[in-house]
Design a protein around this motif. Structure first.
Motif, PDB file in Angstrom:
ATOM      1  N   PHE A  29      42.758  28.463  40.640  1.00 16.43           N
ATOM      2  CA  PHE A  29      43.022  29.713  39.950  1.00 16.43           C
ATOM      3  C   PHE A  29      44.498  29.890  39.604  1.00 16.43           C
ATOM      4  O   PHE A  29      44.919  30.972  39.228  1.00 16.43           O
ATOM      5  N   GLY A  30      45.273  28.809  39.741  1.00 17.23           N
ATOM      6  CA  GLY A  30      46.657  28.818  39.304  1.00 17.23           C
ATOM      7  C   GLY A  30      47.578  29.759  40.054  1.00 17.23           C
ATOM      8  O   GLY A  30      48.501  30.307  39.479  1.00 17.23           O
ATOM      9  N   GLY A  31      47.322  29.954  41.313  1.00 14.53           N
ATOM     10  CA  GLY A  31      48.166  30.865  42.078  1.00 14.53           C
ATOM     11  C   GLY A  31      48.493  30.334  43.443  1.00 14.53           C
ATOM     12  O   GLY A  31      48.244  29.172  43.766  1.00 14.53           O
ATOM     13  N   LYS A  32      49.045  31.188  44.237  1.00 14.25           N
ATOM     14  CA  LYS A  32      49.370  30.849  45.614  1.00 14.25           C
ATOM     15  C   LYS A  32      48.345  31.496  46.527  1.00 14.25           C
ATOM     16  O   LYS A  32      47.596  32.378  46.114  1.00 14.25           O
ATOM     17  N   ASP A  91      43.738  40.852  42.970  1.00 12.06           N
ATOM     18  CA  ASP A  91      43.556  41.960  42.042  1.00 12.06           C
ATOM     19  C   ASP A  91      42.213  41.827  41.316  1.00 12.06           C
ATOM     20  O   ASP A  91      41.517  40.818  41.427  1.00 12.06           O
ATOM     21  N   LEU A  92      41.865  42.852  40.575  1.00 11.72           N
ATOM     22  CA  LEU A  92      40.540  42.949  39.958  1.00 11.72           C
ATOM     23  C   LEU A  92      40.231  41.772  39.034  1.00 11.72           C
ATOM     24  O   LEU A  92      39.118  41.251  39.047  1.00 11.72           O
ATOM     25  N   SER A  93      41.200  41.335  38.245  1.00 14.65           N
ATOM     26  CA  SER A  93      40.933  40.233  37.315  1.00 14.65           C
ATOM     27  C   SER A  93      40.554  38.962  38.071  1.00 14.65           C
ATOM     28  O   SER A  93      39.681  38.207  37.636  1.00 14.65           O
ATOM     29  N   ILE A  94      41.180  38.723  39.208  1.00 16.18           N
ATOM     30  CA  ILE A  94      40.843  37.545  40.013  1.00 16.18           C
ATOM     31  C   ILE A  94      39.468  37.726  40.653  1.00 16.18           C
ATOM     32  O   ILE A  94      38.688  36.777  40.750  1.00 16.18           O
ATOM     33  N   LEU A  95      39.138  38.953  41.072  1.00 14.25           N
ATOM     34  CA  LEU A  95      37.815  39.201  41.659  1.00 14.25           C
ATOM     35  C   LEU A  95      36.702  38.882  40.666  1.00 14.25           C
ATOM     36  O   LEU A  95      35.674  38.318  41.043  1.00 14.25           O
ATOM     37  N   VAL A  96      36.923  39.224  39.407  1.00 13.93           N
ATOM     38  CA  VAL A  96      35.931  38.923  38.375  1.00 13.93           C
ATOM     39  C   VAL A  96      35.771  37.405  38.247  1.00 13.93           C
ATOM     40  O   VAL A  96      34.647  36.890  38.195  1.00 13.93           O
ATOM     41  N   GLU A  97      36.884  36.680  38.218  1.00 16.93           N
ATOM     42  CA  GLU A  97      36.827  35.219  38.119  1.00 16.93           C
ATOM     43  C   GLU A  97      36.164  34.605  39.356  1.00 16.93           C
ATOM     44  O   GLU A  97      35.389  33.655  39.241  1.00 16.93           O
ATOM     45  N   LEU A  98      36.471  35.148  40.528  1.00 17.72           N
ATOM     46  CA  LEU A  98      35.858  34.647  41.758  1.00 17.72           C
ATOM     47  C   LEU A  98      34.350  34.880  41.750  1.00 17.72           C
ATOM     48  O   LEU A  98      33.581  34.023  42.172  1.00 17.72           O
ATOM     49  N   ALA A  99      33.929  36.052  41.274  1.00 14.28           N
ATOM     50  CA  ALA A  99      32.501  36.344  41.206  1.00 14.28           C
ATOM     51  C   ALA A  99      31.788  35.331  40.306  1.00 14.28           C
ATOM     52  O   ALA A  99      30.719  34.824  40.654  1.00 14.28           O
ATOM     53  N   ASP A 100      32.400  35.012  39.172  1.00 15.91           N
ATOM     54  CA  ASP A 100      31.821  34.005  38.281  1.00 15.91           C
ATOM     55  C   ASP A 100      31.803  32.639  38.948  1.00 15.91           C
ATOM     56  O   ASP A 100      30.800  31.928  38.882  1.00 15.91           O
TER      57      ASP A 100
END
Length: 78
Positions: free
Chosen positions: A28-31, A38-47
């Protein structure tokens, strides 16, 4: 939202995919996150984990039970 419960659920999902925190962060390109994503990452994680975002927020799988209930209700109405 119970952060501890959500965190445990996210850990469980990550382990099901046999990923380390570092591997997931790379994907996910982060640390590694020390707190809730945050919410945008939660959406990606859910997918990524193929779960409903509400399951992540609630910290448990409920979608499967809801689908079962909907199926039972549908069959009852026929």
């Amino acid at each position: 939202m119970d952060q501890k419960k959500t965190g445990s659920f996210l850990r469980e999902l990550r382990k099901e995919k046999q990923l380390t925190q570092e591997q997931l962060a790379e994907r996910f390109g982060g640390k590694r996150a020390a707190n809730m994503p945050d919410l945008s990452i939660l959406v990606e994680l859910a997918d990524f984990y193929d779960v409903d975002i509400r399951d992540i927020i609630d910290g448990e799988r409920k979608g499967e039970d809801m689908n079962k209930e909907e199926k039972e209700r549908y069959n009852y109405e026929k």
